[in-house]
Design a protein around this motif. Structure first.
Motif, PDB file in Angstrom:
ATOM      1  N   SER A  74      49.287  57.432  45.649  1.00 43.13           N
ATOM      2  CA  SER A  74      49.181  56.548  46.805  1.00 43.13           C
ATOM      3  C   SER A  74      49.238  55.084  46.400  1.00 43.13           C
ATOM      4  O   SER A  74      49.789  54.260  47.118  1.00 43.13           O
ATOM      5  CB  SER A  74      47.894  56.827  47.578  1.00 43.13           C
ATOM      6  OG  SER A  74      46.778  56.535  46.775  1.00 43.13           O
TER       7      SER A  74
ATOM      8  N   HIS B 195      52.947  54.043  45.194  1.00 47.30           N
ATOM      9  CA  HIS B 195      53.922  53.815  46.245  1.00 47.30           C
ATOM     10  C   HIS B 195      53.926  52.386  46.750  1.00 47.30           C
ATOM     11  O   HIS B 195      54.855  51.970  47.415  1.00 47.30           O
ATOM     12  CB  HIS B 195      53.693  54.770  47.429  1.00 47.30           C
ATOM     13  CG  HIS B 195      54.150  56.150  47.134  1.00 47.30           C
ATOM     14  ND1 HIS B 195      55.480  56.486  47.068  1.00 47.30           N
ATOM     15  CD2 HIS B 195      53.470  57.271  46.867  1.00 47.30           C
ATOM     16  CE1 HIS B 195      55.594  57.755  46.790  1.00 47.30           C
ATOM     17  NE2 HIS B 195      54.383  58.255  46.651  1.00 47.30           N
ATOM     18  N   TYR B 196      52.906  51.611  46.425  1.00 42.53           N
ATOM     19  CA  TYR B 196      52.860  50.225  46.864  1.00 42.53           C
ATOM     20  C   TYR B 196      54.047  49.445  46.353  1.00 42.53           C
ATOM     21  O   TYR B 196      54.668  48.672  47.054  1.00 42.53           O
ATOM     22  CB  TYR B 196      51.559  49.550  46.418  1.00 42.53           C
ATOM     23  CG  TYR B 196      51.635  48.054  46.546  1.00 42.53           C
ATOM     24  CD1 TYR B 196      51.641  47.468  47.793  1.00 42.53           C
ATOM     25  CD2 TYR B 196      51.787  47.243  45.441  1.00 42.53           C
ATOM     26  CE1 TYR B 196      51.766  46.112  47.937  1.00 42.53           C
ATOM     27  CE2 TYR B 196      51.907  45.884  45.564  1.00 42.53           C
ATOM     28  CZ  TYR B 196      51.897  45.321  46.810  1.00 42.53           C
ATOM     29  OH  TYR B 196      52.033  43.985  46.942  1.00 42.53           O
TER      30      TYR B 196
ATOM     31  N   ARG C  71      46.158  46.581  49.421  1.00 43.84           N
ATOM     32  CA  ARG C  71      47.613  46.610  49.245  1.00 43.84           C
ATOM     33  C   ARG C  71      48.278  45.530  50.103  1.00 43.84           C
ATOM     34  O   ARG C  71      49.246  44.891  49.681  1.00 43.84           O
ATOM     35  CB  ARG C  71      48.176  47.979  49.600  1.00 43.84           C
ATOM     36  CG  ARG C  71      47.869  49.047  48.586  1.00 43.84           C
ATOM     37  CD  ARG C  71      48.585  50.349  48.975  1.00 43.84           C
ATOM     38  NE  ARG C  71      47.951  51.439  48.323  1.00 43.84           N
ATOM     39  CZ  ARG C  71      47.247  52.397  48.923  1.00 43.84           C
ATOM     40  NH1 ARG C  71      47.101  52.412  50.233  1.00 43.84           N
ATOM     41  NH2 ARG C  71      46.702  53.371  48.236  1.00 43.84           N
ATOM     42  N   ASP C  72      47.744  45.344  51.295  1.00 45.22           N
ATOM     43  CA  ASP C  72      48.284  44.318  52.182  1.00 45.22           C
ATOM     44  C   ASP C  72      48.120  42.932  51.566  1.00 45.22           C
ATOM     45  O   ASP C  72      49.026  42.106  51.633  1.00 45.22           O
ATOM     46  CB  ASP C  72      47.597  44.389  53.552  1.00 45.22           C
ATOM     47  CG  ASP C  72      48.157  43.380  54.527  1.00 45.22           C
ATOM     48  OD1 ASP C  72      49.380  43.409  54.776  1.00 45.22           O
ATOM     49  OD2 ASP C  72      47.370  42.554  55.038  1.00 45.22           O
TER      50      ASP C  72
ATOM     51  N   GLU D 251      41.232  55.296  52.087  1.00 48.08           N
ATOM     52  CA  GLU D 251      42.660  54.965  52.157  1.00 48.08           C
ATOM     53  C   GLU D 251      42.872  53.699  52.980  1.00 48.08           C
ATOM     54  O   GLU D 251      43.699  52.861  52.626  1.00 48.08           O
ATOM     55  CB  GLU D 251      43.445  56.144  52.750  1.00 48.08           C
ATOM     56  CG  GLU D 251      44.942  56.020  52.604  1.00 48.08           C
ATOM     57  CD  GLU D 251      45.420  55.957  51.155  1.00 48.08           C
ATOM     58  OE1 GLU D 251      46.411  55.247  50.910  1.00 48.08           O
ATOM     59  OE2 GLU D 251      44.826  56.588  50.270  1.00 48.08           O
ATOM     60  N   SER D 252      42.109  53.524  54.038  1.00 47.97           N
ATOM     61  CA  SER D 252      42.260  52.294  54.834  1.00 47.97           C
ATOM     62  C   SER D 252      41.765  51.072  54.056  1.00 47.97           C
ATOM     63  O   SER D 252      42.329  49.977  54.196  1.00 47.97           O
ATOM     64  CB  SER D 252      41.550  52.408  56.186  1.00 47.97           C
ATOM     65  OG  SER D 252      40.164  52.537  56.015  1.00 47.97           O
ATOM     66  N   ASP D 253      40.725  51.245  53.236  1.00 49.27           N
ATOM     67  CA  ASP D 253      40.274  50.149  52.373  1.00 49.27           C
ATOM     68  C   ASP D 253      41.374  49.772  51.379  1.00 49.27           C
ATOM     69  O   ASP D 253      41.662  48.593  51.171  1.00 49.27           O
ATOM     70  CB  ASP D 253      39.011  50.529  51.586  1.00 49.27           C
ATOM     71  CG  ASP D 253      37.812  50.805  52.463  1.00 49.27           C
ATOM     72  OD1 ASP D 253      37.715  50.209  53.556  1.00 49.27           O
ATOM     73  OD2 ASP D 253      36.977  51.633  52.049  1.00 49.27           O
ATOM     74  N   LEU D 254      41.984  50.789  50.775  1.00 47.68           N
ATOM     75  CA  LEU D 254      43.073  50.541  49.825  1.00 47.68           C
ATOM     76  C   LEU D 254      44.255  49.879  50.522  1.00 47.68           C
ATOM     77  O   LEU D 254      44.899  48.999  49.953  1.00 47.68           O
ATOM     78  CB  LEU D 254      43.505  51.841  49.150  1.00 47.68           C
ATOM     79  CG  LEU D 254      42.503  52.442  48.171  1.00 47.68           C
ATOM     80  CD1 LEU D 254      42.983  53.804  47.693  1.00 47.68           C
ATOM     81  CD2 LEU D 254      42.260  51.519  47.004  1.00 47.68           C
ATOM     82  N   ASP D 255      44.513  50.298  51.778  1.00 47.56           N
ATOM     83  CA  ASP D 255      45.598  49.658  52.534  1.00 47.56           C
ATOM     84  C   ASP D 255      45.328  48.170  52.717  1.00 47.56           C
ATOM     85  O   ASP D 255      46.244  47.354  52.644  1.00 47.56           O
ATOM     86  CB  ASP D 255      45.771  50.324  53.904  1.00 47.56           C
ATOM     87  CG  ASP D 255      46.426  51.680  53.811  1.00 47.56           C
ATOM     88  OD1 ASP D 255      47.064  51.984  52.772  1.00 47.56           O
ATOM     89  OD2 ASP D 255      46.299  52.458  54.786  1.00 47.56           O
ATOM     90  N   PHE D 256      44.076  47.815  52.940  1.00 49.84           N
ATOM     91  CA  PHE D 256      43.709  46.403  53.081  1.00 49.84           C
ATOM     92  C   PHE D 256      44.053  45.638  51.805  1.00 49.84           C
ATOM     93  O   PHE D 256      44.665  44.572  51.852  1.00 49.84           O
ATOM     94  CB  PHE D 256      42.210  46.278  53.382  1.00 49.84           C
ATOM     95  CG  PHE D 256      41.715  44.858  53.344  1.00 49.84           C
ATOM     96  CD1 PHE D 256      41.929  44.007  54.420  1.00 49.84           C
ATOM     97  CD2 PHE D 256      41.060  44.373  52.229  1.00 49.84           C
ATOM     98  CE1 PHE D 256      41.492  42.695  54.383  1.00 49.84           C
ATOM     99  CE2 PHE D 256      40.607  43.059  52.177  1.00 49.84           C
ATOM    100  CZ  PHE D 256      40.830  42.216  53.260  1.00 49.84           C
TER     101      PHE D 256
END
Length: 189
Positions: free
Chosen positions: A184, A187-188, A24-25, A17-22
């Motif tokens: 998840s 939601h981006y 997404r950012d 999830e943190s990789d995906l957050d990167f």
């Protein structure tokens, strides 16, 4: 004795999830950097990146994802589909990353230069699944009409129904409803 020749190498990895957050950012930064009226620049950038990527003979994983950009560009250019307002903005925001030549891994890196693009395309395709499905249905309907099928709704009626369904599905996926390829990621946008 010689070693057997290996013809393919399968590489698998899992993004947390943190990789995906990167990722997404990075998509959010590309979205925020785009100028409000630069649609032509984005579409030209996506076309150039796609052409360059395919000419580099990328791995099948990358090639398959690059091809997924075609319907996103097509729905923006399709005069019959008439994607407008926030719906159009969502697709343009998603494509903004691919128009930027300064992405995570330089595209000129042999073998892996388009891996980051493939990951981003996967995120975008999942997030825009309602749009892609509705547009695909619309194109199929238009082809049926062109083939002479009778008793079908007009293109205008079909577009209205399919775009309304697209918005309902997007709303449901954001609300945690049952329709979502990946909640998840959805939601981006």
């Amino acid at each position: 004795m010689s070693a057997p020749v290996q013809t393919a190498l399968k590489v698998e990895f899992e993004l947390s999830e943190s990789d995906l957050d990167f990722f997404r950012d990075r998509l959010a930064k590309a979205r925020d950097a785009r100028i409000a009226d630069d649609e032509a620049v984005i579409l030209e950038g996506v076309a150039a990146m796609s052409k360059q990527a395919m000419a580099a003979n990328p791995p099948a994983f990358v090639r398959d994802r690059i091809e997924q950009l075609g319907p996103l560009v097509a729905m923006l250019r399709d005069a019959d589909w008439r994607l407008a307002g926030d719906d159009r903005k969502r697709v343009l925001d998603a494509l903004a990353y691919f128009a930027d030549p300064d992405d995570l891994i330089p595209d000129s890196t042999p073998g892996i230069g388009y891996i980051d693009d493939a990951i981003m395309i996967e995120l975008v395709a999942n997030a825009l699944a309602p749009e892609l499905e509705a547009y695909d249905d619309f194109v199929a309907h238009r082809e049926e009409i062109a083939a002479g099928a009778e008793d079908l709704p007009s293109l205008d009626d079909a577009r209205a129904v399919m775009q309304s369904r697209m918005r309902r599905r997007r709303s449901r996926s954001r609300a945690g409803g049952t329709w979502s390829h990946s909640t998840s990621i959805t939601h981006y946008f």
